[in-house]
Design an enzyme around this catalytic site. Sequence first.
Site, mmCIF file in Angstrom:
data_model
loop_
_atom_site.group_PDB
_atom_site.id
_atom_site.type_symbol
_atom_site.label_atom_id
_atom_site.label_comp_id
_atom_site.label_asym_id
_atom_site.label_seq_id
_atom_site.Cartn_x
_atom_site.Cartn_y
_atom_site.Cartn_z
ATOM 1 N N THR A 59 1.936 7.776 9.307
ATOM 2 C CA THR A 59 1.041 7.964 10.842
ATOM 3 C C THR A 59 2.218 8.286 11.643
ATOM 4 O OG1 THR A 59 0.554 5.661 11.231
ATOM 5 C CG2 THR A 59 -0.985 6.498 9.621
ATOM 6 N N ARG A 104 -4.639 15.255 4.797
ATOM 7 C CA ARG A 104 -3.306 14.532 4.115
ATOM 8 C C ARG A 104 -5.201 13.794 3.167
ATOM 9 N NH1 ARG A 104 -3.933 10.461 7.561
ATOM 10 N NH2 ARG A 104 -4.807 8.486 7.007
ATOM 11 N N ASP A 144 -6.956 3.868 2.068
ATOM 12 C CA ASP A 144 -7.261 2.244 1.391
ATOM 13 C C ASP A 144 -7.413 1.177 2.391
ATOM 14 O OD1 ASP A 144 -5.473 3.003 3.575
ATOM 15 O OD2 ASP A 144 -3.880 1.575 3.126
ATOM 16 N N ARG A 186 -6.926 5.937 -5.112
ATOM 17 C CA ARG A 186 -6.247 6.441 -3.342
ATOM 18 C C ARG A 186 -5.741 7.615 -3.170
ATOM 19 N NH1 ARG A 186 -2.013 3.737 0.167
ATOM 20 N NH2 ARG A 186 -1.582 4.226 2.051
ATOM 21 N N HIS A 187 -5.482 8.586 -1.962
ATOM 22 C CA HIS A 187 -5.061 9.662 -1.695
ATOM 23 C C HIS A 187 -3.747 9.503 -2.020
ATOM 24 C CE1 HIS A 187 -3.091 8.189 1.845
ATOM 25 N NE2 HIS A 187 -3.935 7.599 2.191
ATOM 26 N N GLN A 210 1.116 -0.807 -0.122
ATOM 27 C CA GLN A 210 -0.330 -0.136 0.137
ATOM 28 C C GLN A 210 1.016 0.912 -0.249
ATOM 29 O OE1 GLN A 210 0.266 -2.762 3.009
ATOM 30 N NE2 GLN A 210 -0.053 -1.397 4.122
ATOM 31 N N LYS A 215 -3.943 -7.354 4.600
ATOM 32 C CA LYS A 215 -5.617 -5.864 4.741
ATOM 33 C C LYS A 215 -6.500 -7.722 3.684
ATOM 34 C CE LYS A 215 -4.265 -2.620 3.574
ATOM 35 N NZ LYS A 215 -3.912 -1.021 4.600
#
Length: 438
Positions: free
Chosen positions: A72, A150, A331, A65-66, A44, A270
Amino acid sequence: MLFSILSFILYACVHCLHRRNTTTQKEPIPDLGLPEGVLRTWAQYAPYMPVARYPPPPLGCALQRHGARWPTKSAGEDYKAAVDKLQSVEEYHDENLDFLKDFKWDFDSDALLPFGADQSYAAGSAAFDRYSHLVGKENVPFIRTAGSTRVVDSASNWTAGFVGASDNTIKAEVNLVIPESGNITLDDSMCPNAGDGDAESDKWLAIYAPPITARLNAGAPGANLTDDDTHNLMTLCPFHSLIERAASPFCALFTNEEFEAYEYFADINKFYGNGYGQELGPVQGVGYVNELLARLTGQPVQDHTQTNRTLDSSPDTFPLDRSFYADFSHDNAMVGIYSALGLFQEPSPLDPKAPDASRKWIVSDMVPFSARMIVEKVECVQHLPAPRKIFVRLLVDDAIQPLKFCGGSNGMCTLSAFVLSQGYARSDGDGDFEKCFA
């Protein structure tokens, strides 16, 4: 044959795009000084790379997705702790570690990277280039975004790219920012009882990481790295490369085969987090699927799960008369949406102890930074005055999805068959949504 196209794109950040011509040129692979094969093992955290050449209409709709972000805050603390262990060593026995003598930790957290901002701008520009025939001064895209900074910044940069590509003739703007603290279909925050994939991915960590950890500890006596530290150091390869826009020295600490094992860790996480391996994974995408069905059919949203009924019942915040929609998300939310739709199904659950090289569930193909799902609705008529037929086509990172669940032929289903195939979403998850809170 005549075609009329309606398109939707969800980016993670999620956005929508449409092409005005029939070019099939693939977007370029980011030049980070590393082979494409290595970039595609970053799961990802990989930069966006099309899986296939975009095939021009008949059909069009997308999800994405961004753009690339900083780690983080909590993850960054773990990455720094691993680096600190290595930097506490007095003498390295592996010259590949020598760069750490002068390495300074100056990472930010959570925010969009400049690389990610550029990705989003380029995606917006490509969206206009591909789908400009769907918009006009009085028919602009409707753009929604989840509320994380974001994600909002990705949507804003995408919009700037779209407007710029139109030579400022299309005055698009972000129409709706949805807070992530309440009902929302662009985040996976509404199923507190859902598990995660940590237990399963940790089984694979215990298999693939120990030999790497042993090698690193031999090269840095006294560092006492754990397998978690090893995985975190591997994750710094993509993040630091995207920050520097060049190959990070962290990448040279690991082999291509080791990065393939690293990728499988994310695939498992995921799959058992928001995918088919999690009982309450697919239900987290049900609300968005029902919104998609509403847009495809021009009918009000029918949903009692994640949707914000106030927003979705208003033509100002959920219009049904646009030809172009763009949504920006995360995501994990996208993985839940894929699973609710029935994409990337496997004949059996992923084995946490042994990768299957033939698997379809590969995170770097599904939700890299700036990933996209495109859903296209097309009206076709073979010979006038024959009646028009309406079809749906769905692409992920420009790769056509077979849509076997609705009898797809050449990646296309009739709209009616597509709607019928989404019984899980139309039934609010067959009782699974209630399990999120029971």
